[in-house]
Design a protein around this motif. Structure first.
Motif, PDB file in Angstrom:
ATOM      1  N   TYR A  82      32.074  46.054  28.735  1.00  0.00           N
ATOM      2  CA  TYR A  82      32.117  45.564  30.115  1.00  0.00           C
ATOM      3  C   TYR A  82      33.341  44.673  30.332  1.00  0.00           C
ATOM      4  O   TYR A  82      34.072  44.821  31.321  1.00  0.00           O
ATOM      5  CB  TYR A  82      30.818  44.804  30.433  1.00  0.00           C
ATOM      6  N   LYS A  83      33.562  43.754  29.352  1.00  0.00           N
ATOM      7  CA  LYS A  83      34.693  42.828  29.504  1.00  0.00           C
ATOM      8  C   LYS A  83      36.028  43.553  29.398  1.00  0.00           C
ATOM      9  O   LYS A  83      36.993  43.214  30.077  1.00  0.00           O
ATOM     10  CB  LYS A  83      34.594  41.705  28.480  1.00  0.00           C
ATOM     11  N   ALA A  84      36.069  44.563  28.511  1.00  0.00           N
ATOM     12  CA  ALA A  84      37.321  45.328  28.364  1.00  0.00           C
ATOM     13  C   ALA A  84      37.619  46.097  29.642  1.00  0.00           C
ATOM     14  O   ALA A  84      38.775  46.173  30.084  1.00  0.00           O
ATOM     15  CB  ALA A  84      37.211  46.279  27.180  1.00  0.00           C
ATOM     16  N   LEU A  85      36.574  46.650  30.257  1.00  0.00           N
ATOM     17  CA  LEU A  85      36.792  47.456  31.465  1.00  0.00           C
ATOM     18  C   LEU A  85      37.026  46.603  32.708  1.00  0.00           C
ATOM     19  O   LEU A  85      37.551  47.082  33.705  1.00  0.00           O
ATOM     20  CB  LEU A  85      35.608  48.399  31.704  1.00  0.00           C
ATOM     21  N   SER A  86      36.580  45.346  32.658  1.00  0.00           N
ATOM     22  CA  SER A  86      36.823  44.489  33.823  1.00  0.00           C
ATOM     23  C   SER A  86      38.055  43.599  33.615  1.00  0.00           C
ATOM     24  O   SER A  86      38.304  42.689  34.396  1.00  0.00           O
ATOM     25  CB  SER A  86      35.576  43.642  34.134  1.00  0.00           C
ATOM     26  N   SER A 115      27.928  51.700  39.791  1.00  0.00           N
ATOM     27  CA  SER A 115      27.097  50.566  40.226  1.00  0.00           C
ATOM     28  C   SER A 115      27.957  49.419  40.764  1.00  0.00           C
ATOM     29  O   SER A 115      27.426  48.328  41.020  1.00  0.00           O
ATOM     30  CB  SER A 115      26.244  50.080  39.053  1.00  0.00           C
ATOM     31  N   GLN A 116      29.249  49.653  40.895  1.00  0.00           N
ATOM     32  CA  GLN A 116      30.210  48.691  41.454  1.00  0.00           C
ATOM     33  C   GLN A 116      30.241  47.365  40.713  1.00  0.00           C
ATOM     34  O   GLN A 116      30.435  46.303  41.297  1.00  0.00           O
ATOM     35  CB  GLN A 116      29.926  48.467  42.943  1.00  0.00           C
ATOM     36  N   LYS A 117      29.978  47.412  39.408  1.00  0.00           N
ATOM     37  CA  LYS A 117      30.077  46.186  38.609  1.00  0.00           C
ATOM     38  C   LYS A 117      31.522  45.919  38.223  1.00  0.00           C
ATOM     39  O   LYS A 117      31.882  44.799  37.883  1.00  0.00           O
ATOM     40  CB  LYS A 117      29.197  46.311  37.362  1.00  0.00           C
ATOM     41  N   ILE A 118      32.324  46.947  38.177  1.00  0.00           N
ATOM     42  CA  ILE A 118      33.761  46.763  37.973  1.00  0.00           C
ATOM     43  C   ILE A 118      34.481  47.430  39.142  1.00  0.00           C
ATOM     44  O   ILE A 118      33.920  48.307  39.807  1.00  0.00           O
ATOM     45  CB  ILE A 118      34.259  47.337  36.622  1.00  0.00           C
ATOM     46  N   SER A 119      35.712  46.984  39.379  1.00  0.00           N
ATOM     47  CA  SER A 119      36.396  47.504  40.563  1.00  0.00           C
ATOM     48  C   SER A 119      37.316  48.665  40.205  1.00  0.00           C
ATOM     49  O   SER A 119      37.923  48.692  39.129  1.00  0.00           O
ATOM     50  CB  SER A 119      37.185  46.384  41.245  1.00  0.00           C
ATOM     51  N   ALA A 120      37.386  49.626  41.106  1.00  0.00           N
ATOM     52  CA  ALA A 120      38.233  50.804  40.938  1.00  0.00           C
ATOM     53  C   ALA A 120      39.671  50.398  41.271  1.00  0.00           C
ATOM     54  O   ALA A 120      39.891  49.446  42.016  1.00  0.00           O
ATOM     55  CB  ALA A 120      37.755  51.911  41.852  1.00  0.00           C
TER      56      ALA A 120
END
Lengths: 245, 297
Positions: free
Chosen positions: B137-141, B175-180
């Motif tokens: 999660y942290k890597a992707l955000s 789920s829009q937890k990270i932004s595109a």
């Protein structure tokens, strides 16, 4: 700021728990991996000897004892001795008790339903009997009631239509067993009644009691005794059994 | 956000030290993965997905049911909130699967699947055996670029790592937890993106799912390889842009056919210098553009 510095700063922000860092109470179910595996195998294969179980789990004796202590501390298993023909220590097996079954059902595993009344060893003997008849490519019925008079633990129909009744006699006095055997032998259509005992001495005592019966009693000729250890799958050789002779 | 999968180990430049680019480089041994964390997905769906990923890359099609059912068993277990089954737990679950009366074939399936999964576990070691982790999660955000240097891993382990990251990106974007947008770059990842030669596995591809579906959620995938003809049809058929460097033979022929190059354009392909490319943008209509790229030391 270089890549390395940024990476180190990033890695410090990660929150993760390695499986080895979990505390004992945080581990699923509070059982060790070995104990859990042993419980699963024991419940799926009732009557598995400890030798085979340890081999499957690559455990040596001391580790096995630790696993037993761990499981018995939760009252999940109970140790039993299996009947054995000849010399040597009797092989041991574990019975999965109610807390063990509840634990397994929490894992989504359900032990198979018993097809016979009675205790754990009685059921294991029935499994041996089932395997024996399957290996001989013959059929056997369990809990079979003959003409509403006598329920045999196992019943097999011979080629001529007559019946072979098998009783697994692990408990009860010799007199009681003899009485039951005579009751079974008196049912019409029954050619033979075989009484299985877990020790050699019980077989001898039963034979002596049978011989003492008066010669007029025709049913006595139909009755035979045998040692249940002769059915064991771990035997190195095949023993003669009085079923078809 | 950019995530690079460096499968060859030569993805390096002094430009990465530029603070404006905000790039970090993570080695394979520093990964902290909780591979059985479903990332908000239904556990049943996730079990099916992971089974498909492993089956398609490890050629374990016959063991799929075993893998799936053992995963479901694991998810049914009581465990502290927020923690998930570990990889080692999955191995032991497969090994202790009841075999009594089930026949020789099940034992063979157990052997095949435990061998494959153990191999990945041994290759990734501590990195894959976390009960809970927010690493993915942290890597992707992360605001910038993340380079995952996974050249030391086997092809199977690389495939699993890529698959887990792509799936997590797809689900977290949904789920829009990270932004595109999230752009994944697979550098020299031919084992992951090549054609399936087995007849059983030709229908599914390890990362085909995210190549075809990720676009709508803002997940872009850039594949770089030295051999165009080795690429899977899912990738060549779904890509919107192709940058062609000097190629010849079968690669040249396929590029000409797929990119609708004219004969003159195709003849240029083998003669391109190292700093020259032909770019084909396919999103509007195939149109080849010739240009030069700046040399990056």
């Amino acid at each position: 700021m270089s890549v390395e510095v940024r990476t180190t700063a990033f890695l410090k922000t990660i929150k993760a728990i390695h499986v080895s860092e979990l505390k004992k109470e945080e581990k699923p179910e509070g059982l060790s991996e070995r104990a859990r595996k042993a419980l699963i195998i024991t419940s799926s294969e009732p009557g598995i000897t400890l030798g085979s179980l340890y081999k499957r789990l690559s455990l040596h004796g001391e580790q096995g004892t630790q696993v037993f202590k761990e499981l018995s501390a939760h009252a999940m298993v109970k140790q039993h001795s299996l009947p054995r023909v000849g010399k040597g220590n009797a092989p041991k097996t574990w019975e999965v008790l109610k807390p063990g079954i509840e634990f397994l059902s929490s894992l989504g595993l359900r032990p198979e339903k018993k097809f016979l009344k009675g205790g754990f060893l009685h059921y294991v003997m029935a499994l041996w009997l089932k395997d024996f008849f399957e290996n001989k490519k013959r059929s056997i019925k369990f809990e079979f009631t003959m003409l509403g008079k006598k329920t045999f633990d196992g019943a097999h129909q011979l080629e001529n239509g007559e019946w072979l009744g098998i009783e697994i006699a692990l408990s009860g006095t010799i007199d009681h067993n003899l009485k039951e055997a005579l009751r079974g032998a008196s049912v019409s259509g029954v050619k033979r009644v075989c009484m299985g005992f877990n020790t050699e001495s019980k077989c001898k005592k039963f034979d002596q009691a049978l011989n003492k019966l008066p010669a007029e009693n025709r049913s006595k000729e139909k009755i035979r005794s045998f040692h249940l250890g002769k059915l064991a799958p771990f035997n190195e050789r095949e023993y003669e059994l009085p079923f078809f002779s | 956000m950019l995530i690079f999968f460096d499968c060859k180990g030569d993805f390096n430049s002094h430009l990465f030290d530029d603070p404006r680019l905000n790039i970090i480089r993570i080695q394979a041994q520093d990964l902290k993965l909780c591979p059985l964390d479903p990332m908000g997905m239904n556990t049943k769906d996730f079990a099916g997905l992971l089974t498909q990923l492993l089956a398609s890359h490890l050629q374990l099609f016959a063991s799929r049911r075993l893998l799936y059912e053992s995963l479901l068993n694991l998810y049914q277990r009581k465990r502290p909130k927020g923690t998930w089954p570990s990889w080692s737990e999955w191995i032991s679950e497969i090994e202790s699967f009841p075999t009594k009366g089930k026949g020789r074939r099940l034992i063979e399936y157990i052997e095949a699947s435990s061998f494959a999964i153990k191999g990945i576990g041994a290759n990734l070691g501590r990195s894959i055996n976390y009960s809970t982790s927010d690493f993915v999660y942290k890597a992707l955000s992360y605001q910038g670029g993340v380079i995952l240097q996974i050249d030391s891993l086997t092809d199977e382990a690389q495939s699993v790592v890529c698959g887990l990251f792509l799936n997590a990106a797809y689900e977290l974007l949904g789920s829009q937890k990270i932004s595109a947008p999230v752009t994944a770059i697979l550098d020299d990842a031919l084992p992951i993106v090549r054609k399936n030669y087995s007849s059983v596995g030709s229908l599914v591809h390890p990362i085909g799912r995210w190549i075809t579906r990720g676009r709508s959620r803002g997940l872009g995938i850039i594949v770089s390889t030295q051999s165009y003809s080795e690429l899977n049809e899912i990738i060549t058929g779904n890509c919107s842009s192709i940058l062609v460097k000097a190629s010849f033979g079968l690669d040249q022929h396929l590029i000409m056919r797929d990119c609708h190059l004219t004969r003159e354009q195709a003849e240029l392909v083998p003669q391109l210098a190292p700093h020259e490319v032909i770019g084909v943008i396919r999103s509007v209509y195939p149109k080849a553009v010739f240009g030069e790229v700046p040399f990056v030391p």
